[in-house]
Each structure stands twice: as C-alpha cells, then as structure tokens.
Scaffold this motif. Structure first.
Motif, PDB file in Angstrom:
ATOM      1  N   LEU A  92       0.848  -1.185   0.000  1.00 29.20           N
ATOM      2  CA  LEU A  92       0.000   0.000   0.000  1.00 29.20           C
ATOM      3  C   LEU A  92       0.886   1.239   0.000  1.00 29.20           C
ATOM      4  CD1 LEU A  92      -2.460  -1.225   2.806  1.00 29.20           C
ATOM      5  CD2 LEU A  92      -2.766  -1.422   0.323  1.00 29.20           C
ATOM      6  N   LYS A  93       0.724   2.058  -1.027  1.00 30.99           N
ATOM      7  CA  LYS A  93       1.495   3.306  -1.098  1.00 30.99           C
ATOM      8  C   LYS A  93       0.546   4.437  -0.752  1.00 30.99           C
ATOM      9  CE  LYS A  93       4.980   1.397  -3.951  1.00 30.99           C
ATOM     10  NZ  LYS A  93       6.042   1.630  -4.920  1.00 30.99           N
ATOM     11  N   VAL A  94       0.713   4.947   0.440  1.00 33.91           N
ATOM     12  CA  VAL A  94      -0.245   5.909   0.979  1.00 33.91           C
ATOM     13  C   VAL A  94       0.249   7.340   0.839  1.00 33.91           C
ATOM     14  CG1 VAL A  94      -1.602   6.538   3.011  1.00 33.91           C
ATOM     15  CG2 VAL A  94      -0.909   4.142   2.669  1.00 33.91           C
ATOM     16  N   ALA A  97      17.372   1.263  -9.747  1.00 36.26           N
ATOM     17  CA  ALA A  97      17.426  -0.076  -9.144  1.00 36.26           C
ATOM     18  C   ALA A  97      16.453  -0.213  -7.971  1.00 36.26           C
ATOM     19  CB  ALA A  97      18.852  -0.390  -8.705  1.00 36.26           C
ATOM     20  N   LYS A  98      16.215   0.889  -7.277  1.00 36.87           N
ATOM     21  CA  LYS A  98      15.276   0.899  -6.146  1.00 36.87           C
ATOM     22  C   LYS A  98      13.851   0.577  -6.604  1.00 36.87           C
ATOM     23  CE  LYS A  98      13.622   4.791  -4.809  1.00 36.87           C
ATOM     24  NZ  LYS A  98      12.664   5.677  -4.141  1.00 36.87           N
ATOM     25  N   ASN A  99      13.537   0.982  -7.832  1.00 32.08           N
ATOM     26  CA  ASN A  99      12.195   0.735  -8.360  1.00 32.08           C
ATOM     27  C   ASN A  99      12.092  -0.561  -9.166  1.00 32.08           C
ATOM     28  OD1 ASN A  99      10.909   2.846  -7.134  1.00 32.08           O
ATOM     29  ND2 ASN A  99      11.176   4.267  -8.853  1.00 32.08           N
ATOM     30  N   ILE A 100      13.120  -1.395  -9.073  1.00 30.79           N
ATOM     31  CA  ILE A 100      13.053  -2.723  -9.682  1.00 30.79           C
ATOM     32  C   ILE A 100      12.922  -3.719  -8.540  1.00 30.79           C
ATOM     33  CG2 ILE A 100      14.307  -4.481 -11.014  1.00 30.79           C
ATOM     34  CD1 ILE A 100      15.771  -2.131 -12.379  1.00 30.79           C
TER      35      ILE A 100
HETATM   36 MG    MG Z   1       9.421   3.395  -5.923  1.00 32.29          MG
END
Ligand code: MG
Ligand code: ATP
Length: 295
Positions: free
Chosen positions: A52-54, A148-151
C-alpha cells in the motif's frame, strides 16, 4: 481510468518504508468477485499480498499527479512490470494498491550479497528491464523514474532455478510536481533535460535512467554520486560529466550510449534488447541455461 478499491477490501500491515511523499505498508487485498472468476466460480473471495502506497492527507495538492502514475500503471500489462490493482480513496488519503513482490528492491538485494552475482545474472536483469521498457516505448508510455530501487525481484535466481525475475515498480509521484531540490537530488537518474525543465520528460528520459540503472547493476547496487552535495550534482550535469565506466564492457557500452546528453541520440529500447540478445549469443558464458519462464 483506474480501478477503485474500497477501504474494506484492504488490510494494512507493517510499515515498509518511505517513498517520495508516500508511506509504504505491506497489506492484504481481499477481492470478492460478483462475476465469474478464473476458475468458473461466482462470489468467491481471494486474498493477495499487496503493498500500500499511501499519500497522506497533507499532500492532497499532488493527488492528481499521484492518480496520473496510477493511471499509467493501469494501462500496462507485462510480466516484468508490477501489477497495480487500483487506488483506494478514503477520507483524505489516497492509496495505491500494488502487487507485493517477494524479494524486494534490487539495490538492497544486490548490496546484501556476499558472493558476487554472475555476469549472466546481471545480463538477465538488464534484458528483462529493457524488455519492459521496450513495451512501454511501443505504447508511448513514460515511466519517469527508472532506478534499481524501483526494480523488484520476484525470484532471486541464486540457486539456479531459472535465474532472476524482475518486476519494474511504479515511478511514484511524477517529477513534474517535485521541488527543484528533489529533482537535483535525483541526479544521476533524472535525465539532464528534465533537470532543466521537468516538462521535457519523455521516453528518452527513461533511456537515461536505464543507463544509470545499468551502472547500479554493474556495481552491485552501489549508489552513484553518493557523496556528492546538491551543488556538486548540478555541476556534474552542467559539465556534461559521465559516471565511471564499469568493467563489464558490453553493459558499459550500452550504459554510455543511453547516457548521452542529447536525448535524440539515445538508442531505442527495441535495439537495446537486440544488442543484449546478440552479446548473449556471442558469449556462451553469459547465456543462461534455458528454463521455463514463470509469470
Ligand atoms: Mg518506488
Ligand atoms: P519513490 O517515489 O521514491 O519511488 P515509492 O513510493 O515507490 O517512492 P520506494 O522507495 O520505491 O517507494 O519503496 C519503499 C520501500 O517499500 C522499498 O524499499 C521496498 O522495501 C518496499 N516496496 C515498495 N514496493 C514494493 C513491492 N511492490 N513489493 C515489495 N516491497 C515493496
């Protein structure tokens, strides 16, 4: 343009971390379907692990931008892109509900390893990312924060069970609503033309970000320009500097090609996928053992 999820359908679990203006939690999505489900049943309920991205109530001014990201993610369906289930709007909060990906972000995973990751492993990650971005390129969709953080790793592929399997996560809040400082802090992932003006965000910017991500992959999740202050980062782009060249020649070549300051000179992802394929064919040590792919 995105699926609306009810508050009753989600259960919030442990806090996982902070995104840009967001709080990330583990959670569970309970889906009750009135329609026929995949197994021919009706009214069945299922529980899936989600993230969950709040976006808190203090950030209502950027909720439109937040929805933009959600709507981009809802338009895609690709095995190497994380699934967005939908958005829940509850009181003052906006919550993006995304597929939970088992092994978490690639940068942290790489930094945790004590035995070096093989070139073949890195090539597979690079190729899967390029294929996801090639898909977006064909659809003329911009990701906006390739790093890389978003992989996320759905399979680590360490015990030779088919190699790694990645899923590109959402870009978070679009750069168009970030402050100048936040943009500068994203050097060297953010494309130079976007630091000048975030309106320049285009598919070409994702090519630059892909180049930076290749650097992170080659250097096992190290942070590029880690010790640089904001002013030094700004100067880095102003002087059209380049990151250190990695040892892995083939990936280094791709990386430099993608990190060309002129956005028009950056290669098509379709060509990048072809290049990686060719390198793999020419180097038997890189080519992974053929296995069944799972989704
Ligand atoms: Mg991200
Ligand atoms: P940003 O705008 O900075 O990308 P974000 O909201 O995407 O913000 P991240 O920094 O990417 O946040 O994620 C925060 C942390 O949450 C990650 O380090 C990771 O541990 C966890 N996380 C995020 N997405 C997932 C996911 N789909 N599956 C598992 N863990 C996740």
């Amino acid at each position: 343009s995105f699926h609306r999820i009810l508050k009753e359908e989600i259960e919030q679990g442990e806090h996982l971390g902070l995104g840009t203006r967001t709080n990330i939690y583990a959670g569970v999505l309970k889906t009750k379907s009135e329609d026929e489900d995949d197994f021919g049943g009706y009214g069945t309920s299922q529980e899936v692990r989600v993230v969950l991205k709040v976006l808190g109530s203090g950030h209502r001014d950027i909720s439109l931008a937040f929805f933009e990201t959600a709507s981009m993610m809802r338009q895609v369906s690709h095995k190497h892109i994380a699934l967005l289930y939908g958005v829940c709007v509850h009181h003052q909060e906006n919550i993006m509900v995304e597929e939970f990906v088992q092994f978490g972000p690639l940068d942290l995973f790489m930094r945790r390893q004590t035995t070096p990751l093989s070139t073949s492993w890195k090539f597979q990650v690079a190729k899967q990312l390029a294929s996801a971005l090639s898909y977006l390129e064909d659809k003329k969709l911009v990701h906006g924060y390739v790093c890389a953080k978003n992989i996320l790793l759905a399979r680590d592929g360490l015990e030779s069970e088919g190699g790694p399997f990645i899923k590109l996560s959402d870009p978070g809040i679009p750069i168009t609503v970030l402050t100048r400082e936040e943009c500068v802090d994203r050097i060297p992932w953010i494309a130079p033309e976007c630091v000048q003006d975030t309106a320049n965000l285009s598919v070409a910017a994702d090519k630059w970000g892909f180049g930076t991500t290749l650097w992170e992959i080659c250097y096992n999740g190290e942070i590029p320009l880690k010790d640089k202050k904001l002013t030094e980062k700004e100067r880095f782009y102003a002087a059209q500097c380049q990151l250190a060249t990695p040892d892995c020649q083939e990936l280094a070549k791709l990386m430099t090609h993608c990190m060309t300051y002129d956005p028009h000179q950056r290669p098509f992802f379709r060509a990048i996928v072809r290049d990686i394929d060719m390198v793999e064919k020419q180097n038997p040590s890189i080519k992974p053992v053929p296995t069944l792919e799972v989704d």
